[in-house]
Design a protein around this motif. Structure first.
Motif, short mmCIF file in Angstrom:
data_model
loop_
_atom_site.label_atom_id
_atom_site.label_comp_id
_atom_site.label_asym_id
_atom_site.label_seq_id
_atom_site.Cartn_x
_atom_site.Cartn_y
_atom_site.Cartn_z
N LEU A 121 -5.85 11.00 -3.62
CA LEU A 121 -4.55 11.07 -2.93
C LEU A 121 -3.40 11.29 -3.91
O LEU A 121 -2.29 11.60 -3.51
CB LEU A 121 -4.31 9.77 -2.13
CG LEU A 121 -5.27 9.53 -0.97
CD1 LEU A 121 -5.01 8.18 -0.34
CD2 LEU A 121 -5.12 10.63 0.07
N ASN A 122 -3.66 11.11 -5.20
CA ASN A 122 -2.59 11.35 -6.18
C ASN A 122 -2.24 12.82 -6.29
O ASN A 122 -1.26 13.19 -6.92
CB ASN A 122 -3.00 10.85 -7.57
CG ASN A 122 -3.04 9.33 -7.61
OD1 ASN A 122 -2.88 8.69 -6.57
ND2 ASN A 122 -3.25 8.76 -8.77
N ALA A 123 -3.05 13.68 -5.65
CA ALA A 123 -2.78 15.11 -5.76
C ALA A 123 -1.57 15.53 -4.94
O ALA A 123 -1.06 16.62 -5.10
CB ALA A 123 -4.01 15.89 -5.30
N VAL A 124 -1.11 14.66 -4.04
CA VAL A 124 0.02 15.07 -3.19
C VAL A 124 1.14 14.03 -3.27
O VAL A 124 0.91 12.89 -3.67
CB VAL A 124 -0.43 15.20 -1.71
CG1 VAL A 124 -1.35 16.37 -1.54
CG2 VAL A 124 -1.10 13.95 -1.22
N ASP A 125 2.34 14.46 -2.92
CA ASP A 125 3.49 13.55 -3.00
C ASP A 125 3.72 12.88 -1.66
O ASP A 125 3.92 13.54 -0.66
CB ASP A 125 4.77 14.34 -3.34
CG ASP A 125 4.65 14.95 -4.73
OD1 ASP A 125 4.14 14.26 -5.62
OD2 ASP A 125 5.06 16.12 -4.90
N ILE B 264 0.86 -1.20 0.00
CA ILE B 264 0.00 0.00 0.00
C ILE B 264 0.89 1.24 0.00
O ILE B 264 0.67 2.19 -0.75
CB ILE B 264 -0.93 0.02 1.23
CG1 ILE B 264 -1.96 -1.13 1.13
CG2 ILE B 264 -1.65 1.36 1.35
CD1 ILE B 264 -2.77 -1.36 2.41
N ARG B 265 1.93 1.24 0.83
CA ARG B 265 2.81 2.40 0.91
C ARG B 265 3.50 2.65 -0.43
O ARG B 265 3.61 3.78 -0.89
CB ARG B 265 3.88 2.20 1.99
CG ARG B 265 3.34 2.38 3.40
CD ARG B 265 4.38 2.07 4.46
NE ARG B 265 3.86 2.39 5.80
CZ ARG B 265 3.91 3.59 6.35
NH1 ARG B 265 4.46 4.59 5.69
NH2 ARG B 265 3.40 3.79 7.54
N LEU B 266 3.97 1.55 -1.04
CA LEU B 266 4.66 1.71 -2.32
C LEU B 266 3.70 2.27 -3.38
O LEU B 266 4.02 3.21 -4.10
CB LEU B 266 5.22 0.35 -2.78
CG LEU B 266 5.93 0.35 -4.13
CD1 LEU B 266 7.07 1.34 -4.15
CD2 LEU B 266 6.46 -1.04 -4.48
N SER B 267 2.49 1.73 -3.42
CA SER B 267 1.52 2.19 -4.43
C SER B 267 1.15 3.64 -4.19
O SER B 267 0.93 4.40 -5.13
CB SER B 267 0.25 1.34 -4.39
OG SER B 267 0.58 -0.01 -4.45
N LEU B 268 1.07 4.01 -2.92
CA LEU B 268 0.70 5.39 -2.59
C LEU B 268 1.81 6.33 -3.04
O LEU B 268 1.56 7.39 -3.61
CB LEU B 268 0.49 5.47 -1.07
CG LEU B 268 -0.24 6.67 -0.51
CD1 LEU B 268 -1.62 6.78 -1.14
CD2 LEU B 268 -0.41 6.53 1.01
N GLU B 269 3.04 5.92 -2.80
CA GLU B 269 4.18 6.77 -3.19
C GLU B 269 4.25 6.88 -4.71
O GLU B 269 4.58 7.92 -5.25
CB GLU B 269 5.48 6.18 -2.63
CG GLU B 269 6.68 7.01 -2.94
CD GLU B 269 7.90 6.69 -2.07
OE1 GLU B 269 9.02 6.82 -2.58
OE2 GLU B 269 7.75 6.33 -0.88
N LYS B 270 3.90 5.80 -5.40
CA LYS B 270 3.95 5.84 -6.87
C LYS B 270 2.70 6.48 -7.46
O LYS B 270 2.56 6.55 -8.68
CB LYS B 270 4.12 4.42 -7.43
CG LYS B 270 5.44 3.80 -7.07
CD LYS B 270 5.55 2.36 -7.54
CE LYS B 270 5.98 2.27 -8.99
NZ LYS B 270 6.50 0.92 -9.31
N GLN C 187 -5.30 3.08 -9.05
CA GLN C 187 -5.19 2.35 -10.32
C GLN C 187 -4.95 0.85 -10.09
O GLN C 187 -5.59 0.00 -10.70
CB GLN C 187 -4.03 2.96 -11.11
CG GLN C 187 -3.85 2.41 -12.51
CD GLN C 187 -2.63 3.05 -13.18
OE1 GLN C 187 -2.33 4.22 -12.95
NE2 GLN C 187 -1.94 2.29 -14.00
N HIS C 188 -4.04 0.54 -9.17
CA HIS C 188 -3.74 -0.87 -8.88
C HIS C 188 -4.97 -1.60 -8.34
O HIS C 188 -5.28 -2.71 -8.74
CB HIS C 188 -2.63 -0.96 -7.83
CG HIS C 188 -1.25 -0.86 -8.42
ND1 HIS C 188 -1.00 -0.92 -9.77
CD2 HIS C 188 -0.03 -0.71 -7.82
CE1 HIS C 188 0.30 -0.81 -9.99
NE2 HIS C 188 0.92 -0.68 -8.82
#
Length: 1292
Positions: A937-941, A888-894, A899-900
């Motif tokens: 959540l994709n709006a932020v890094d 989850i953390r990896l997908s969030l960072e990417k 999408q996944h």
């Protein structure tokens, strides 16, 4: 009529609301209870049959309507049980709780005993069942099998009595007397369970227990009781009031008086369940761990054979939460027919009865990622994987143990807690096994022994103690239940019969328990008073009135979390940052805000008064941030208050008396509970003074309430608002306890689905708002500035939410993490498909990429499976739950989480196979909205993967992009590169000649900051013009661009053989490409005009910033550095970029020094700012030797020396950095050592300036220079540390 109206007025003050009898309905006969999930292989005596509510008095109480299904289920959670004369038939006691929708609670206390079955129909029905059972289990042919099965069924029937559970002695004795477990109506007497139950508004557990056991004793005694039973029941229902707050009350049972007391308004609320028992069952450490899980609102499942133990532990833990209250599902006894409720995707605290002989490993729980499993009988717990410890845990446990020891209870029972990873389910120390047997034989018949550690030795002696056995036999014969089999306090006190003048042993025990209870609770309460002593300062009161507050509740921030956390001691933060996100904390703050407009909630009132008191005694200012442990100081007083109340009785209720009854009914028959006369029990006494008094008080109260309701919102509406306002609509507090139709199940699950969606919306919104920080605040979204800690907490709670969503409605559970198991199914399918395609497909030639006109980063393939493989290859993560969280953390960072998951759920056949129809993941519309919320959540890094897994190896790819193809293709030198990040650097790596791309593996560098690039100047063509270097983290896909735009080589540009390049994170271009690393932008599309290449190069191209622009740039650069230091440490980002990157301090000062610089000379040999600095230094050194500077003031001489010293050090560095690099280094060192403002005047004073600068130059304008010095001095307050890559080879 007047009677009943008096009842209704008085009832809220009545001690008991209902008296209920449950048992077998002789009219309907035996009905097997299919919902309890019993199988028919079991012998009929072991099966469960449906029980019924046989009678209840009164019929109904208006403010507490009778819930027949719930009471029946909870009085007899296992249904009816049958016994014969050969089985053990000890009476059992347990309590239960019914939670209403609005969170209010009603308590039930149940005394279950066995009564002989007199109905011939039921006896013959049981006989028939036995014949059928025997016919099906032993076919008559083989005699040997019949023998073995009969012996096994004998064990069955034994095990079925909850009490002896595989104690070998009893099995041998009973089987010798007859073939147990077989019922033969001609020889055997059949008994069936019957339950007597009191339903009360407050948990006076001990008083009710004693009343019911006396009632039962009256039925089994050889002589009839003094009065008909109706008199006693009528008395407790209508004539015994609730004790007033702070008072004690005495009322009369059948044989002895019963005393109870109620805490005053300023004391901790009533809690009558013995905490000592909870502590000795679990051990102090385990109990504190379970308590912490409860505070963090995890899912808590208690597991025991004994209903009363489930209740004792559940009530014990929830009482200790003061001043907070459990806000979620609370079912301390989960009836067998409601087992499907365990897949509720919400926090819950439930108790499950363990079947005899079943092991924990056989228990299939739908979700365990966030589960705290408490096996009460085996004294051990399993904890969720990573959860923070309670602050000052060791000292806290120490203090609790001392309190227990002062009452003679050792604190070290209970197995050490396990986390999820450990296999097996019982601690196998022989001592513990032995002890469990001892425990069971003494305790499991509902006698709540408080036995622990050192008392065991005594116990084992007593096992064969003749006196004790005689005593037990005696008590069994007289039907008296012994309150404690053994009181191992001062030797062995047996309390067979009770009233012997003075304080009886039982009363002593009760007083001791009450004192211990209150002292343990005070220790817990004082932890919260010290931890939240200043909470009021952070409550945000923003609404003008209650109505507007309730309507805008969702948008409002009620508590300044960031400031609160910044005030707390460091060791508390992991726990507190999680805790202030919970529902119970939110509700607590809501209550605080609402107390401006209406009466304070009772717990809050007590808590606030304690904080005020603590303030009076102790000015907290100095100890504000200290994490030193403060012990509870009021243990003695609190125990005394209780003792005084119990010694001096404030109120004695009316004695039971003869009622106006028809003679001859309810005749006494030993061993049978009589049929009571309903007409006398359904109405209260007509002229009860007490009832009348409370009735007028009640009427007064009603009037007052109507007025306040008129002022406020209508109460129901308000409650609705309140519930809506708190995160999750109506929190389900308790499942509907009724015979469940699919419709009811669907309804319950629909509530869950709505709740989950709402929770997802709130969580993603909160994560966005927090992350956007300052901008969000300016836009009016509440608090700013998320700390790294808080971000971690929010992400952990997102992981938990996803686990709960994925475990809702699972068909079959596999592994501890539902999400990871779904991903593994998906991976297996995809890999199988890939394989099939690979076998069937024509081997295709990999297509050559069209040669671009620019060298670029190769495309990074994005796939869900690829990300899973990254996680699977990480040896640091050991469990499925950990892998799911990592993924989850990896997908969030990417920026690929939504999408996944969409990809995962697009395989509908798989979802259908894994999930039931009602599961969240199969509700199409909700699922779409859920993915949409995650997409936001994709709006932020986020860097939540890189920053957490700091020790893993990560593959990086480096691409060097030259400006002219030719210049590079031909270089003969040997280039090298070194990549640095916030967590370290890669070391110097040689680049193979003429290769512009390489990959390397290296321990996680964190966010990348600089790249050092250089070569050794070997060969003829040792010049190299580099546009930029690109570096990509191959796991997270983050790509950094390090602009250069300069030559590397002797005799070109500034003669530099190595450069330190400052990085910037590349934002992926284009929406459809979102989340994928992009190729480098081609040059013409290069970043906006502010991009500064070397100033020297620019000055040649005719780009001249105005003096105003230059001054502005300096101000901006210094400001950015100041802002950097004002951020919390964990989110400052890279200082290097602010010192040396674009728009940095170095860039701005370069411009300043270039303004009016005479650089273009004859023969076009470029002169650099560094040349001016060197000349100035040379002049000072020569002047110093000549003695010209002797007359200058002493400090100036010192400054002069420091400048010369630094410049020479920079010049003599072994590194081949060029002149611009040297200037950059000097500025950085000067900023670090706070010398820049002192050096400037020296350079300005130096005569060299006249030769090298025009008259209009900024450097020759005194006022501008003084302003610059002023600006630079503002940096002195901050510790500037330089990255190793900048100062390598310089030691100053």
């Amino acid at each position: 009529m007047s009677g009943s109206s008096a009842v209704s007025g008085a009832a809220p003050c009545r001690f008991a609301h209902y008296f209920v009898i449950c048992g077998i309905d002789t009219e309907t006969g035996l009905e097997p209870d299919e919902l309890a999930g019993e199988n028919f292989e079991q012998s009929p005596l072991k099966r469960t049959f449906k029980s019924k509510v046989l009678a209840r008095y009164p019929e109904n109480v208006e403010w507490n309507p009778f819930d027949q299904d719930a009471v029946n289920m909870l009085c007899m959670p296992k249904g009816l049980s049958f016994r014969t004369q050969a089985d053990q038939r000890d009476p059992q006691f347990h309590s239960f709780i019914i939670t209403k929708e609005d969170g209010s609670r009603t308590y039930g206390f149940v005394h279950t005993f066995y009564e002989e079955v007199t109905s011939p129909q039921i006896c013959s029905a049981m006989q028939t069942l036995y014949q059928m059972h025997n016919a099906s289990t032993n076919p008559p042919s083989s005699s040997s099998s019949s023998a073995s099965s009969s012996s096994s069924s004998s064990m069955d029937s034994l095990a079925s009595s909850l009490d002896e559970t595989d104690s070998p002695t009893s099995s041998s004795s009973s089987s010798s007397s007859r073939r147990a477990g077989v019922y033969d109506s001609s020889r055997d007497t059949l008994y069936v369970s019957k339950a007597l139950c009191l339903i009360t508004p407050m948990p006076f557990m001990l008083a009710c227990r004693r009343f019911l056991s006396q009632l039962h004793r009256a039925v089994t005694a050889a002589t009839a009781p003094p009065l008909p039973l109706e008199s006693y029941i009528h008395n407790i229902l209508y004539e015994v009031p609730l004790p007033a707050p702070g008072r004690s009350l005495k009322f009369h049972g059948v044989y002895e008086p019963i005393v109870c007391q109620r805490p005053g308004l300023g004391e901790l609320p009533l809690a009558d369940f013995p905490l000592a028992e909870a502590f000795s069952l679990l051990g102090v450490e385990n109990l504190v761990q379970v308590f912490t899980c409860t505070l963090l609102e995890m899912q808590i499942l208690l597991y025991s054979q004994d209903f009363q133990r489930l209740m004792t532990v559940a009530e014990g833990i929830t009482t200790l939460l003061f001043p907070f209250q459990w806000q979620h599902v609370y079912v301390p006894i989960l009836p067998a027919s409601l087992l499907h409720f365990l897949d509720a995707p919400v926090p819950y605290l439930m108790g499950l009865q363990s079947k005899e002989g079943t092991d924990r490993s056989k228990l299939e729980l739908p979700q365990e990622a966030n589960l705290c499993f408490v096996d009460i009988d085996k004294h051990y717990i399993e904890l969720p994987e990573d959860f923070p410890h309670f602050p000052n845990k060791a000292e806290f446990i120490q203090e609790l143990s001392e309190v227990l020891l002062s009452f003679g209870i050792s604190a070290n029972t209970g197995a050490p807690p396990r986390t999820r990873t450990s296999p097996g389910s019982t601690p196998s120390t022989p001592g513990r096994e032995r002890k469990t047997v001892a425990f069971r034989q003494l305790e499991d018949d509902g006698r709540n022994g408080n036995l622990a550690g050192e008392e065991l030795a005594v116990l084992e002696l007593l096992q064969g103690n003749a006196t004790l056995e005689r005593l037990q036999a005696l008590t069994k014969r007289t039907g008296v239940t012994v309150a404690r089999v053994v009181a191992l306090r001062a030797g062995v006190k047996a309390q067979g019969t009770e009233g012997q003048g003075g304080r009886t042993a039982a009363e002593e025990e009760e007083l001791r328990n009450a004192k211990l209870n209150i002292q343990l609770r005070e220790v817990f309460a004082s932890r919260f008073t010290t931890m939240f002593a200043d909470y009021e300062a952070f409550v945000i009161q923003s609404a003008p009135d209650l109505e507007s507050w309730l309507t805008n509740r969702e948008q409002m921030h009620n508590f300044d979390k960031a400031s609160f956390l910044s005030d707390q001691p460091e060791p508390y933060l992991p726990f507190l940052s999680h805790f202030i996100e919970t529902q119970m904390f939110a509700t607590f703050i809501d209550n605080k805000i609402m107390s401006q407009w209406e009466e304070k909630e009772p717990l809050l009132r007590v808590f606030d008064s304690r904080i005020d008191k603590a303030r009076l005694y102790n000015v907290r200012a100095p100890s504000l941030r200290s994490s030193s442990y403060q012990r509870c100081s009021i243990l003695k007083e609190s125990a005394q208050a209780i003792e005084q109340r119990l010694m001096k009785i404030d109120h004695t209720a009316i004695h039971p008396h003869l009622l106006d009854m028809k003679i001859g009914q309810g005749k006494y028959e030993q061993g049978f509970f009589p049929k009571l006369q309903a007409d006398v029990l359904n109405t209260g006494p007509p002229n009860n003074k007490w009832a009348h008094r409370t009735a007028t008080a009640q009427r007064r109260k009603d009037r007052h309430r109507q007025q306040t309701e008129h002022l406020n919102l209508d109460n129901d509406l308000k409650e609705k608002y309140m519930q809506e306002a708190r995160g999750l609509g109506k929190n389900l507090r308790q499942p509907k306890l009724s015979d469940l139709s699919p419709a009811v199940i669907a309804q319950t699950n629909w509530k869950f689905v709505e709740g989950l969606l709402k929770e997802c919306r709130m969580k993603t919104k909160r994560m966005l708002v927090e992350k956007m920080g300052r901008e969000a605040v300016e836009l009016g979204h509440g608090e700013a500035n998320i700390t790294g800690l808080e971000e971690n907490t929010l992400i952990a709670s997102l992981c938990d939410l996803l686990e709960r969503i994925w475990s809702h409605g699972l068909q079959v559970k596999q592994g501890k993490s539902a999400l990871w198991s779904h991903l593994l199914h998906y991976q297996a399918r995809e890999e199988k498909l890939e394989q099939q395609q690979a076998e069937s497909a024509v081997p295709h030639v990999p297509e050559r990429r069209k040669s671009d006109c620019s060298i670029a980063m190769p495309f990074l393939h994005v796939s869900l499976i690829q990300d899973m493989r990254h996680i699977q290859s990480m040896s640091e993560i050991k469990t499925d739950v950990g892998r799911a969280r990592g993924w989850i953390r990896l997908s969030l960072e990417k920026k690929l989480l939504s999408q996944h998951l969409k990809q995962l759920l697009s395989r509908q056949a798989l979802t259908k196979k894994l999930y039931k129809r009602y599961a969240f993941l199969r509700c199409e519309e909700e699922k779409e909205q859920f993915l949409f919320h995650l997409l936001s959540l994709n709006a932020v890094d986020y860097f939540c993967f890189t920053s957490v897994f700091t020790t893993i190896m990560i593959p990086y790819r480096v691409v060097i992009i030259p400006i002219k193809k030719l210049s590079n293709a031909m270089t003969t030198s040997n280039p090298w590169v070194c990549v640095s990040g916030e967590l370290g650097d890669s070391g110097i790596m040689k680049i193979p000649k003429n290769v512009l791309e390489m990959t390397f593996d290296c321990q996680n560098l964190g966010k990348l900051t600089t790249v050092q690039l250089g070569h050794d100047n070997a060969g003829l063509l040792a010049k190299w013009l580099v546009d930029c270097v690109m570096v990509r983290n191959e796991i997270t896909g983050h790509t950094y661009r390090f602009p250069c735009g300069r030559w590397l080589g002797k005799g070109v540009d500034d003669g530099s053989l190595e450069r330190v390049l400052i990085g910037e994170l590349v934002v992926p271009s284009g929406e459809e490409d979102s989340g994928r690393a992009c190729r480098t932008p081609p040059l013409q599309r290069s970043p906006s005009q502010t991009r500064r290449i070397s100033i020297t190069a620019l000055s040649g191209r005719g780009y001249k910033p105005t003096s105003a622009q230059i001054q502005e740039a300096i101000g901006e650069a210094v400001n950015n550095i100041l802002k950097h230091f004002h951020k919390p440490e964990k989110e400052r980002g890279s200082l290097t970029v602010l010192l040396c990157g674009e728009n940095s301090l170095v860039a701005a000062l370069e411009q300043f020094f270039h303004h009016g610089f005479k650089s273009a000379r004859l023969f076009q040999k470029t002169v650099f700012v560094w040349d001016f600095v060197e000349k100035a230094v040379a002049y000072m050194e020569s002047a110093d030797q000549m003695g010209d500077l002797q007359e200058t003031a002493e400090p100036l001489g010192m400054t002069c020396q420091s400048l010369c010293h630094y410049v020479n050090a920079v010049n003599s560095t072994p590194r081949n950095i060029g002149k611009d690099g040297k200037f950059q280094l000097m500025v950085c060192l000067g900023a670090r050592d706070r010398l820049l403002p002192q050096w400037l005047p020296l350079l300005v004073e130096c005569p060299v300036i006249l030769r090298m600068y025009e008259d209009t130059a900024l450097l020759r304008d005194r006022t501008t220079v003084n302003a610059l010095i002023g600006v630079l001095e503002t940096l002195h307050d901050f510790p500037i540390t330089l990255e190793a890559s900048l100062v390598k080879g310089i030691d100053l």
